[in-house]
Motif scaffolding. Structure first.
Motif, PDB file in Angstrom:
ATOM      1  N   ARG A 145      56.086   9.197  24.648  1.00 63.43           N
ATOM      2  CA  ARG A 145      54.675   9.113  25.015  1.00 63.43           C
ATOM      3  C   ARG A 145      54.254  10.236  25.955  1.00 63.43           C
ATOM      4  O   ARG A 145      53.129  10.723  25.894  1.00 63.43           O
ATOM      5  CB  ARG A 145      54.377   7.759  25.683  1.00 63.43           C
ATOM      6  N   GLN A 146      55.158  10.666  26.823  1.00 66.53           N
ATOM      7  CA  GLN A 146      54.795  11.600  27.885  1.00 66.53           C
ATOM      8  C   GLN A 146      55.023  13.069  27.525  1.00 66.53           C
ATOM      9  O   GLN A 146      54.420  13.950  28.133  1.00 66.53           O
ATOM     10  CB  GLN A 146      55.599  11.282  29.158  1.00 66.53           C
ATOM     11  N   MET A 147      55.864  13.352  26.551  1.00 64.36           N
ATOM     12  CA  MET A 147      56.268  14.741  26.326  1.00 64.36           C
ATOM     13  C   MET A 147      55.147  15.564  25.701  1.00 64.36           C
ATOM     14  O   MET A 147      54.301  15.057  24.959  1.00 64.36           O
ATOM     15  CB  MET A 147      57.509  14.785  25.436  1.00 64.36           C
ATOM     16  N   ALA A 148      55.161  16.860  26.003  1.00 68.49           N
ATOM     17  CA  ALA A 148      54.238  17.799  25.372  1.00 68.49           C
ATOM     18  C   ALA A 148      54.611  17.921  23.898  1.00 68.49           C
ATOM     19  O   ALA A 148      55.804  17.935  23.557  1.00 68.49           O
ATOM     20  CB  ALA A 148      54.323  19.159  26.058  1.00 68.49           C
ATOM     21  N   PHE A 179      56.545   6.676  36.105  1.00 68.64           N
ATOM     22  CA  PHE A 179      56.366   6.470  34.677  1.00 68.64           C
ATOM     23  C   PHE A 179      56.378   4.995  34.303  1.00 68.64           C
ATOM     24  O   PHE A 179      56.984   4.164  34.968  1.00 68.64           O
ATOM     25  CB  PHE A 179      57.439   7.228  33.890  1.00 68.64           C
ATOM     26  N   GLU A 180      55.719   4.680  33.194  1.00 70.19           N
ATOM     27  CA  GLU A 180      55.421   3.296  32.834  1.00 70.19           C
ATOM     28  C   GLU A 180      56.608   2.515  32.311  1.00 70.19           C
ATOM     29  O   GLU A 180      56.508   1.316  32.124  1.00 70.19           O
ATOM     30  CB  GLU A 180      54.299   3.258  31.792  1.00 70.19           C
ATOM     31  N   CYS A 181      57.731   3.181  32.011  1.00 65.07           N
ATOM     32  CA  CYS A 181      58.863   2.394  31.528  1.00 65.07           C
ATOM     33  C   CYS A 181      59.343   1.445  32.611  1.00 65.07           C
ATOM     34  O   CYS A 181      59.994   0.451  32.334  1.00 65.07           O
ATOM     35  CB  CYS A 181      59.998   3.284  31.055  1.00 65.07           C
ATOM     36  N   ASP A 213      57.234  20.555  31.459  1.00 60.23           N
ATOM     37  CA  ASP A 213      56.942  21.028  30.102  1.00 60.23           C
ATOM     38  C   ASP A 213      55.445  21.185  29.884  1.00 60.23           C
ATOM     39  O   ASP A 213      54.990  22.156  29.269  1.00 60.23           O
ATOM     40  CB  ASP A 213      57.525  20.049  29.073  1.00 60.23           C
ATOM     41  N   TRP A 214      54.674  20.228  30.377  1.00 59.54           N
ATOM     42  CA  TRP A 214      53.216  20.321  30.239  1.00 59.54           C
ATOM     43  C   TRP A 214      52.670  21.518  31.006  1.00 59.54           C
ATOM     44  O   TRP A 214      51.772  22.232  30.524  1.00 59.54           O
ATOM     45  CB  TRP A 214      52.549  19.036  30.734  1.00 59.54           C
ATOM     46  N   ALA A 215      53.202  21.769  32.200  1.00 60.74           N
ATOM     47  CA  ALA A 215      52.728  22.897  33.007  1.00 60.74           C
ATOM     48  C   ALA A 215      52.995  24.224  32.307  1.00 60.74           C
ATOM     49  O   ALA A 215      52.160  25.137  32.336  1.00 60.74           O
ATOM     50  CB  ALA A 215      53.387  22.867  34.383  1.00 60.74           C
ATOM     51  N   ILE A 216      54.161  24.339  31.666  1.00 56.91           N
ATOM     52  CA  ILE A 216      54.477  25.577  30.941  1.00 56.91           C
ATOM     53  C   ILE A 216      53.602  25.702  29.698  1.00 56.91           C
ATOM     54  O   ILE A 216      53.086  26.790  29.385  1.00 56.91           O
ATOM     55  CB  ILE A 216      55.972  25.601  30.565  1.00 56.91           C
TER      56      ILE A 216
END
Length: 339
Positions: free
Chosen positions: A40-43, A89-91, A196-199
């Motif tokens: 859910r969270q990964m780019a 994180f929601e987990c 990863d999102w920042a990159i």
């Protein structure tokens, strides 16, 4: 939990934590929700290590057709991951829901619980058990909630939320996600998602041009056709990585260019397509030569032959096929948008 030192090629040792069979079973029961949260969270299209339907081959495939690739390696990747890097994180909330359940009106209600009693959590005692339930559970709900009386899963009692949850889940040993634990790859992927999102968002900066970024565990690869932009990325990426709690190993940072031959990305030769490296072919021939007298060489040869097939995981193939079908189905709509 045992600790084993494995020698590395540079003369140093790699410390591996070896959990018992019981500890492995308990950790594996927690793996599913963590992997789901990573998904859910990964780019999009970035993480290819320790994810269903991804492999070193799918990682290398993303870099086909480019002229230049920047390869970086994060130093002590697992040992750098701390509980506070994944606490948000929601987990966590999945285990939070496991630790409480709805009850009828005639059962005990928690309206009188005073908050907070410990790090923002309300303490509830049932018999000899002490439970820590977050304020989000105790407030803003119509149903009465009580701490679960039964043992659910491997944890007893539960400490719910924040760093306390992750430490009680035993995903962290001595304050880090140690190498050797079944959960460490997924936890490390989750911790690296903001990075990863920042990159990925650097693509919005015209000075970095268009590039493709993927990560296989601690191996980061960025590919582009603009060499000057790649030099600027080589200066920028370590800053972004350090902002998110990781460190780049400068000794393993290097640039590969197509005019020097095939680029090697996660053990796969890459140009316009993917190829089996020559070194692998030589090892297969050498093992086959020895397999008549050495059974270990026979096993190694079979394993290398399977790797040399460059097989793409079935889940990845199905996802790509579905994407192609969606494109064909909506082609006219896309064409009108871009005309």
């Amino acid at each position: 939990m045992r600790r084993v030192k494995i020698p590395k090629g540079n003369g140093k040792f790699r410390l591996i934590y070896v959990p018992s069979e019981r500890e492995k079973r308990e950790l594996r029961t927690m793996l599913g929700p963590i992997v789901e949260e990573v998904a859910r969270q990964m780019a999009p299209g970035v993480i290819h290590g320790f994810m269903p339907g991804r492999s070193p081959v799918t990682n290398a495939m993303q870099h086909r057709g480019y002229q230049h690739s920047l390869c970086l390696d994060m130093k002590d990747f697992f040992d750098t991951v701390k509980p506070e890097m994944v606490a948000k994180f929601e987990c966590c909330s999945k285990y939070e829901r496991m630790a409480v359940y709805k009850v009828n009106r005639d059962q005990q209600e928690l309206a009188g619980v005073e908050l907070p009693t410990r790090d923002g959590f309300g303490e509830v005692r049932i018999g000899q058990m002490s439970w820590f339930v977050s304020a989000a559970i105790l407030e803003g709900r119509n149903e009465a909630l009580v701490a679960c009386r039964q043992r659910i899963g491997p944890l007893e009692p539960y400490f719910i939320g924040s760093n306390v949850l992750w430490e009680r889940m035993n995903c962290f040993i001595d304050g880090a996600a140690r190498q050797g634990l079944p959960t460490s790859p997924a936890v490390a992927n989750l911790a690296a998602c903001p990075m990863d999102w920042a990159i990925t968002e650097l693509k919005d900066d015209a000075s970095f041009g268009h590039f493709t970024y993927t990560r296989y565990a601690d191996d980061m690869t960025l590919s582009t056709n603009d060499y000057d932009a790649l030099i600027r990325l080589r200066e920028k990426i370590p800053e972004v990585v350090e902002e998110h709690g990781f460190v780049i190993n400068p000794r393993k940072t290097h640039i590969q260019s197509a005019y020097r031959g095939r680029r090697m990305i996660t053990g796969v030769g890459v140009d316009a397509e993917i190829h089996v490296p020559r070194a692998i072919k030589r090892r297969i021939r050498a093992c086959k030569h020895k397999e008549a007298t050495n059974r270990k060489a026979w096993r190694v040869a079979r394993g290398l032959e399977q790797w040399a097939k460059m097989a793409v995981p079935k889940q990845y193939q199905e996802a790509m096929e579905q994407s192609r079908k969606d494109w064909d189905k909506n082609y006219d709509t896309y064409r009108k948008v871009f005309e």
